[in-house]
Scaffold this active site. Structure first.
Site, mmCIF file in Angstrom:
data_model
loop_
_atom_site.group_PDB
_atom_site.id
_atom_site.type_symbol
_atom_site.label_atom_id
_atom_site.label_comp_id
_atom_site.label_asym_id
_atom_site.label_seq_id
_atom_site.Cartn_x
_atom_site.Cartn_y
_atom_site.Cartn_z
ATOM 1 N N TRP A 187 19.725 10.829 -41.222
ATOM 2 C CA TRP A 187 18.571 9.932 -41.254
ATOM 3 C C TRP A 187 18.912 8.789 -42.202
ATOM 4 O O TRP A 187 19.380 9.037 -43.315
ATOM 5 C CB TRP A 187 17.298 10.630 -41.745
ATOM 6 N N GLU A 228 18.050 11.496 -36.691
ATOM 7 C CA GLU A 228 16.598 11.502 -36.902
ATOM 8 C C GLU A 228 16.023 10.089 -36.892
ATOM 9 O O GLU A 228 16.278 9.296 -37.784
ATOM 10 C CB GLU A 228 16.280 12.191 -38.239
ATOM 11 N N LYS A 230 12.696 7.247 -36.422
ATOM 12 C CA LYS A 230 11.436 7.055 -37.132
ATOM 13 C C LYS A 230 10.744 5.817 -36.582
ATOM 14 O O LYS A 230 11.410 4.879 -36.147
ATOM 15 C CB LYS A 230 11.778 6.851 -38.609
ATOM 16 N N ASP A 261 11.115 14.537 -36.264
ATOM 17 C CA ASP A 261 10.265 14.819 -37.419
ATOM 18 C C ASP A 261 8.823 14.555 -36.980
ATOM 19 O O ASP A 261 8.496 13.454 -36.537
ATOM 20 C CB ASP A 261 10.677 13.897 -38.578
ATOM 21 N N HIS A 264 7.078 11.383 -37.883
ATOM 22 C CA HIS A 264 7.735 10.102 -37.610
ATOM 23 C C HIS A 264 7.276 9.382 -36.355
ATOM 24 O O HIS A 264 7.946 8.468 -35.887
ATOM 25 C CB HIS A 264 9.246 10.306 -37.526
ATOM 26 N N HIS A 288 11.938 18.607 -37.625
ATOM 27 C CA HIS A 288 11.492 18.538 -39.013
ATOM 28 C C HIS A 288 9.983 18.680 -38.937
ATOM 29 O O HIS A 288 9.299 17.760 -38.491
ATOM 30 C CB HIS A 288 11.844 17.178 -39.645
ATOM 31 N N ASP A 296 3.317 8.596 -41.846
ATOM 32 C CA ASP A 296 4.372 9.522 -42.248
ATOM 33 C C ASP A 296 4.212 9.893 -43.726
ATOM 34 O O ASP A 296 5.016 9.526 -44.558
ATOM 35 C CB ASP A 296 5.733 8.823 -42.013
ATOM 36 N N ASP A 298 4.149 12.911 -45.172
ATOM 37 C CA ASP A 298 4.876 14.094 -45.650
ATOM 38 C C ASP A 298 4.020 15.051 -46.462
ATOM 39 O O ASP A 298 4.452 15.557 -47.496
ATOM 40 C CB ASP A 298 6.114 13.677 -46.457
ATOM 41 N N ASP A 328 9.903 19.741 -43.505
ATOM 42 C CA ASP A 328 10.217 18.496 -44.221
ATOM 43 C C ASP A 328 8.946 17.842 -44.734
ATOM 44 O O ASP A 328 8.191 17.253 -43.969
ATOM 45 C CB ASP A 328 10.977 17.527 -43.299
HETATM 46 C C1 RNT Z 1 12.542 10.669 -44.053
HETATM 47 C C2 RNT Z 1 13.052 11.756 -43.190
HETATM 48 C C3 RNT Z 1 14.132 12.599 -43.794
HETATM 49 C C4 RNT Z 1 13.883 12.912 -45.248
HETATM 50 C C5 RNT Z 1 14.888 13.834 -45.851
HETATM 51 C C6 RNT Z 1 14.886 13.782 -47.312
HETATM 52 O O1 RNT Z 1 11.539 9.975 -43.463
HETATM 53 O O2 RNT Z 1 12.003 12.560 -42.761
HETATM 54 O O3 RNT Z 1 14.300 13.744 -43.051
HETATM 55 O O4 RNT Z 1 12.628 13.458 -45.435
HETATM 56 O O5 RNT Z 1 16.114 13.607 -45.282
HETATM 57 ZN ZN ZN Z 2 12.531 14.363 -41.679
#
Ligand code: RNT
Ligand code: ZN
Length: 421
Positions: A187, A228, A230, A261, A264, A288, A296, A298, A328
């Protein structure tokens, strides 16, 4: 305690009968549950800081909160992860970033080798955890204006290409030592805050960098590559070089995999819907699993419709053994080990509930064109006694049942985490 065990046993027997009424064998579901690993992201333990001395550089992962007790080194991070694993009945893997290397002498990120992860490897081996890996393309002086593999500057791209190549070798070694393929994820945060004048240029750079990274064929039984994408990031609102379309097209054309993810995508998009579109066509898929609030963000994973839908799709499509699952998210506003435990238990419960779902009856109703029954059953299945099976699993695995884990965690917080200054 004995009374509690009796209750759990009794409730399990009742639940078993209820599920059997729908043609589901709970013991078989539990056996299957134990075969499916969840990869825990080490970076929740220290707010994605890593162990290097990179100086005062910008971070491309926004972590908020000031809860005390973050892990400061490998021993503390491993102890914290062990603690989290003791409070989860799931099967576990560990997802590492290269910024968590422990080299004997300070080593730049693009020169890291497997030996710099020796302590992680020995620990994982001793505990039977599989390992997954990522080169950390962020929080580093070589992130020129937030760019890595897609930078306009040749020397910046070269640096990160080297890091990317090295990571694949490290991943292959980890896979060899663990006896299970290591998923190596890429990523990069590369993007622009405002409207680019030349989108194509950056995507061409990224494509060329990836070509260089993937030049060497590595054994699929040792490692798998995933990319990955986004939709946007804070500070890169207008343009993300590694968008979903870019990576999907690249992956399809180059026989690499993708990482999806769940945070994302646009909030109305549904990753559960995407699985059947990509799994049959793309070599490898990693999830993820995250929880985005409005964007996003998290947030710590918890149970809910999105997570249920994702796990149901994995079950119904028979994807559990084809798709890697990692967590994640990062939250520094609550106990960091608790954040792991909450996410692991949420993912585990959702997974078990999906494995217990009488999916065949839904499929039959749909095949019969009986959408009335399909909807009626969908509603009914939401309240089957999955929690009784979950408690029984916890009991069998020697893991605290219900919120008892919080008591154990509080003790750990007091004895261990709170002593870190
Ligand atoms: C970031 C991505 C990625 C990170 C990690 C730390 O938007 O989700 O996966 O969270 O690699
Ligand atoms: Zn991620």
């Amino acid at each position: 305690m004995a009374q509690n065990e009796e209750r759990i046993q009794r409730q399990y027997e009742d639940a078993k009968a209820v599920y059997a009424g729908f043609g589901v064998d709970t013991d078989e579901a539990l056996a299957e549950f134990r075969r499916i690993p969840l990869s825990l992201h080490c970076w929740q333990g220290d707010d994605v800081k890593g162990f290097e001395d990179v100086g005062d550089v910008a971070s491309q992962n926004l972590v908020t909160g000031q809860y005390p007790g973050a892990a400061r080194n490998g021993d503390e991070l491993r102890a914290d992860m062990d603690m989290a694993f003791r409070l989860s009945p799931c099967r576990h893997r560990v997802n590492l970033h290269s910024m968590y290397a422990e080299p004997k002498t300070p080593t730049p990120r693009n020169k890291l080798t497997t030996e710099d992860f020796r302590r992680w490897i020995e620990w994982a081996k001793a505990n039977g955890y599989g390992l997954d890996f990522n080169a950390s393309f962020f929080t580093h002086p070589m992130m020129a204006d937030g760019f890595s593999l897609a930078s306009r500057r040749r020397e910046v791209r070269d640096y990160w290409v080297e890091a990317g190549k090295g990571a694949r070798e490290i991943a292959a070694d980890m896979g060899r030592e663990m006896g299970t393929p290591c998923i190596n994820n890429i990523w990069v945060p590369d993007g622009l805050k405002d409207m680019p004048a030349n989108r194509l240029l950056y995507r061409e750079h990224l494509r060329e960098s990836l070509d260089r990274i993937f030049e060497k064929q590595l054994d699929r039984s040792l490692m798998r590559d995933v990319l990955e994408g986004k939709v946007f990031g804070i500070g890169t609102e207008s343009f993300t070089v590694g968008s979903h379309e870019f990576y999907l097209a690249y992956a399809a054309g180059h026989h690499v995999g993708i990482c999806m993810d769940t945070g994302h995508y646009h909030p109305t998009e549904n990753v559960a819907d995407k699985l059947s579109a990509v799994v049959p066509l793309i070599d490898d898929v990693l999830l993820h699993i995250s929880r985005g609030l409005r964007w996003d963000s998290d947030h710590v994973l918890i149970q809910g419709d999105d997570l249920s839908a994702l796990m149901q799709e994995m079950k119904r499509g028979g994807f559990f053994h084809q798709v890697g699952m990692g967590l994640d998210y990062f939250d520094a506003s609550i106990n960091r080990v608790a954040a792991w435990v909450i996410g692991l238990r949420a993912a585990g419960k959702a997974m078990l509930t999906a494995l217990l779902e009488p999916s065949a009856l839904l499929e039959q109703a749909e095949a019969d064109g009986d959408f009335t029954a399909r909807l009626a059953l969908t509603e009914e299945f939401k309240n089957l006694p999955a929690n009784a099976v979950w408690e029984y699993l916890c009991l069998q695995e020697g893991v605290p049942v219900g919120t008892d884990w919080l008591t154990v965690l509080r003790r750990y917080e007091q004895d261990v985490q709170s002593k870190r200054r």
